[in-house]
Write a protein that holds these residues in place. Structure first.
Motif, mmCIF file in Angstrom:
data_model
loop_
_atom_site.group_PDB
_atom_site.id
_atom_site.type_symbol
_atom_site.label_atom_id
_atom_site.label_comp_id
_atom_site.label_asym_id
_atom_site.label_seq_id
_atom_site.Cartn_x
_atom_site.Cartn_y
_atom_site.Cartn_z
ATOM 1 N N TRP B 16 -49.794 -9.335 -8.235
ATOM 2 C CA TRP B 16 -49.203 -10.499 -8.877
ATOM 3 C C TRP B 16 -49.803 -10.715 -10.259
ATOM 4 O O TRP B 16 -51.011 -10.609 -10.450
ATOM 5 C CB TRP B 16 -49.443 -11.760 -8.024
ATOM 6 C CG TRP B 16 -48.575 -11.811 -6.809
ATOM 7 C CD1 TRP B 16 -48.911 -11.445 -5.543
ATOM 8 C CD2 TRP B 16 -47.220 -12.242 -6.762
ATOM 9 N NE1 TRP B 16 -47.852 -11.610 -4.693
ATOM 10 C CE2 TRP B 16 -46.786 -12.113 -5.418
ATOM 11 C CE3 TRP B 16 -46.311 -12.724 -7.713
ATOM 12 C CZ2 TRP B 16 -45.502 -12.441 -5.008
ATOM 13 C CZ3 TRP B 16 -45.031 -13.062 -7.303
ATOM 14 C CH2 TRP B 16 -44.630 -12.921 -5.968
ATOM 15 N N SER B 38 -44.139 -10.180 -9.568
ATOM 16 C CA SER B 38 -44.693 -9.251 -8.580
ATOM 17 C C SER B 38 -44.380 -7.819 -8.994
ATOM 18 O O SER B 38 -43.300 -7.539 -9.504
ATOM 19 C CB SER B 38 -44.082 -9.523 -7.204
ATOM 20 O OG SER B 38 -44.396 -8.457 -6.319
ATOM 21 N N CYS B 42 -40.072 -8.645 -3.331
ATOM 22 C CA CYS B 42 -40.637 -9.594 -2.363
ATOM 23 C C CYS B 42 -39.604 -10.036 -1.340
ATOM 24 O O CYS B 42 -38.429 -10.235 -1.651
ATOM 25 C CB CYS B 42 -41.116 -10.850 -3.086
ATOM 26 S SG CYS B 42 -42.454 -10.570 -4.223
ATOM 27 N N THR B 198 -47.669 -17.325 -2.928
ATOM 28 C CA THR B 198 -47.527 -15.868 -3.071
ATOM 29 C C THR B 198 -48.417 -15.198 -2.030
ATOM 30 O O THR B 198 -49.435 -15.754 -1.616
ATOM 31 C CB THR B 198 -48.007 -15.424 -4.463
ATOM 32 O OG1 THR B 198 -49.347 -15.905 -4.642
ATOM 33 C CG2 THR B 198 -47.128 -15.979 -5.562
ATOM 34 N N ASP B 200 -49.705 -10.990 -0.579
ATOM 35 C CA ASP B 200 -49.592 -9.526 -0.642
ATOM 36 C C ASP B 200 -49.353 -8.946 0.748
ATOM 37 O O ASP B 200 -49.414 -7.732 0.956
ATOM 38 C CB ASP B 200 -50.836 -8.907 -1.287
ATOM 39 C CG ASP B 200 -52.129 -9.494 -0.737
ATOM 40 O OD1 ASP B 200 -52.108 -10.014 0.401
ATOM 41 O OD2 ASP B 200 -53.143 -9.458 -1.454
ATOM 42 N N LEU B 238 -43.243 -16.114 -1.452
ATOM 43 C CA LEU B 238 -42.885 -14.748 -1.836
ATOM 44 C C LEU B 238 -43.934 -13.784 -1.282
ATOM 45 O O LEU B 238 -45.126 -13.926 -1.567
ATOM 46 C CB LEU B 238 -42.849 -14.627 -3.366
ATOM 47 C CG LEU B 238 -41.766 -15.441 -4.090
ATOM 48 C CD1 LEU B 238 -42.062 -15.495 -5.594
ATOM 49 C CD2 LEU B 238 -40.380 -14.840 -3.836
ATOM 50 N N ASN B 240 -45.038 -9.818 -1.119
ATOM 51 C CA ASN B 240 -44.709 -8.518 -1.728
ATOM 52 C C ASN B 240 -45.213 -7.299 -0.949
ATOM 53 O O ASN B 240 -44.939 -6.159 -1.301
ATOM 54 C CB ASN B 240 -45.184 -8.462 -3.197
ATOM 55 C CG ASN B 240 -46.699 -8.378 -3.337
ATOM 56 O OD1 ASN B 240 -47.416 -8.242 -2.337
ATOM 57 N ND2 ASN B 240 -47.185 -8.464 -4.568
#
Lengths: 406, 406
Positions: B16, B38, B42, B198, B200, B238, B240
């Motif tokens: 990010w 990103s 996502c 956000t 990962d 989101l 990713n």
């Protein structure tokens, strides 16, 4: 033709007397108890708070209305103590107030209605109240209606009473009188909106009940001060039939329609008087929503605007804040198409089909910087229309409500 | 084991980057635009305001989430203009923000999510915003999460961001980051609560959607500042998948449960941060209702207490006003037997089985005259429990909300 009686009050109708007394329940050097007595048995109708936490007198009166709805003779009201959250002791106090009133006036059991307003959770000083009722019973007077209205005040800044004279199509002239106290649950632990309407008209119980429900919907149920519903709110109507008209049994009859119109007008006057005396209020605000898909939707949208702290603080600041009004309608639950909404503040169009119109900020603010302001919204969807009344939120409101105990 | 990252932010997770720019939309000498980008596509889930008056970006994003819920790459947010009540011109502005972001970042169409916050009813200065997006796209940096959180502030007094590191039972360590801005519809014509989380982690769309709905119920849907729901409120998550874990598809799995717990904790932190920064707030208030017949009833009672102007002004005054709390629950619509209610203020028992307990007023007021206070009610009826967070109503709240335009 209906005529407002100058300084009218609950003993303006025939056959009504009142008395007040200083019991020393909470206040110093002022009357804090009122009796309102009819010379004849009354047909009665009442509406009560929908709050599940109901004060002892409310629970008593709800049962009384099923036991003797056509034989009431008296109302006893005290200020300074709401007799709410007082357990079984509170129930005994209410019963004592009813029986003492009936005995002191030489009336049968179950003929006295009881109202209390004031602090929640404090035991009623019942010995003082009993003495006060007995003393008041000796002082009944047809001119004491205004004194009664004054004695039931708590945080109210002025007494609220009125009376209306009505020529029925059948030829009889009837009078409706009333008093109310507000003004929201203003003071900490203070409960209550109380109101009573008296009349010398004859009307059946069913017709009176239906008339009251019609009138309350567009009066006491169409006002909001802070959105809080108290433990003691009560509205009572007592009809003693002293003028001798043929009892009204059908609200669709010409006499019935006249009666409903007069009762509605009186209730609206009293309800608006409660709002005008709202704590810390600096503006009286009339909110009309029309063009809704139903009357219920119009009421929902209007009441949501009336309760929005953001709208109420903007009104205090004389800010024609159409965004907050539109937003409140948007989350009200009413059907809404933002692109059809037309909005007026103080008669000035500020939003058309969901889009803001350019307007002179200074002129708009001047329009709102007055004691009585209006907000009108047309939803453009149907025929539903409703009007509600509220007041603004001032720093004084916060101060009044925060200052207790500290 | 979950660990809070010191000064964590939305670019704390892998893959990010963020950038900010001063477009001059409304404020002077501060960044008012943020990009969050990103490196990988996502999976996304979002919840939006339920207000029927929805800003142009909200309407755009709701459709975007049906078109491309697993291919988002970027978020563009501006502060100073809510792009609400701006008609077809507003729709074009939102579309322009999305397309400009995608083009400047070399991304496919329908990969950029758009948020706006600020004044309602004012046309978006789209040329400035386009220039700003293009400039920001040249400045992406993994350390710019805090700057992004600062750039989206409106009447907020401080940026709100955090991140949490989570060791999944499957062995992977994932990170969740986020930022939010509040603080209610504070400023006149100001909209909005915006938040983005956000991560990962890899997670399926269905699982992410379900996780978000669980988390939002006990976080952003459990706070109230002034009860007004704005036109722009949006919460976006989101994911990713940059850490390469096997995508979570089942929230009942051990990885799934860990993810939900972490997302909930982060959303609660951000939601509470919004309340702590509520306009004019002097106290952060935790309200817990237990013993309700259902969780829904507990929430209803707790939120009604949280919204009551009378309770909120009493809290400002450090007044343990049990009467107002009981009264609010009484009209909340929740099942209630007043004679079973037990109430605590700041840990002190003040009401038991509907009756007030004697307590030292000074000690009670001292207990409440602190920055963080609690109200706990046990209804004694069942197993339903809920906690909500709110703030008090101060004269400053009225002042902030009344002062615009005048």
């Amino acid at each position: 033709m209906d005529t407002w009686i100058e300084d009218g009050h609950p003993t303006s109708p025939l056959g009504w007397r009142a008395a007040t007394h200083d019991c020393g329940i909470k206040y110093r050097n002022r009357d804090d108890l009122a009796l309102l007595v009819s010379e004849r048995a009354c047909t009665a109708a009442a509406v009560f708070t929908t709050n599940l936490v109901k004060a002892a007198p409310v629970r008593y009166d709800m049962e009384l209305m099923t036991r003797n709805p056509t034989g009431l003779r008296a109302l006893v009201v005290n200020a300074g103590n709401a007799n709410a959250c007082t357990g079984s002791e509170g129930e005994v106090a209410t019963l004592t107030m009813a029986r003492t009133t009936e005995e002191a006036l030489g009336l049968p059991v179950d003929t006295a209605f009881v109202m209390s307003t004031g602090t929640i959770g404090v035991p009623m000083p019942i010995a003082k109240v009993v003495t006060g009722i007995q003393a008041a019973a000796q002082k009944l007077d047809a001119a004491k209606g205004p004194a009664a209205a004054r004695s039931i005040m708590t945080t109210d800044t002025r007494p609220k009473h009125a009376a209306l004279r009505v020529e029925l199509p059948s030829g009889y002239t009837i009078t409706l009188g009333g008093m109310a106290k507000g003004a929201g649950m203003i003071h900490p632990n203070m409960a209550t909106m109380l109101s009573v309407v008296t009349t010398d008209a004859a009307i059946s119980r069913e017709a009176l009940d239906a008339a009251l429900r019609q009138a309350v919907e567009v009066s006491f149920n169409s006002i909001s001060i802070d959105g809080d519903t108290s433990t003691n709110d009560t509205l009572l109507v007592l009809a003693n039939g002293a003028v001798g008209n043929a009892p009204i049994t059908d609200l669709a009859s010409s006499d019935g329609a006249s009666f409903v119109a007069a009762l509605t007008a009186l209730c609206q006057y009293l309800a608006q008087a409660v709002v005008r005396d709202g704590e810390g209020a600096t503006r009286f605000v009339t909110i009309t929503v029309r063009g809704a898909v139903s009357v219920a939707d119009a009421r929902l949208a209007a009441m949501t605007i009336a309760k929005s702290p953001l709208v109420k603080t903007a009104l205090y600041g004389a800010d024609p804040n159409w965004g907050r009004v539109l937003c409140a309608m948007g989350y009200s639950g009413a059907h809404l198409d933002p692109e059809r909404v037309v909005l007026h503040f103080g008669g000035m169009r500020v939003l058309e089909r969901g889009l803001p119109l350019p307007f002179d900020e200074k002129a708009a603010s001047d329009l709102l910087n007055v004691p009585e302001v209006s907000i009108e919204a047309d939803l453009g969807l149907g025929e539903g229309e409703a009007t509600v009344w509220t007041c603004d939120f001032s720093p004084e409101y916060v101060a009044i409500n925060a200052e207790y105990r500290t």
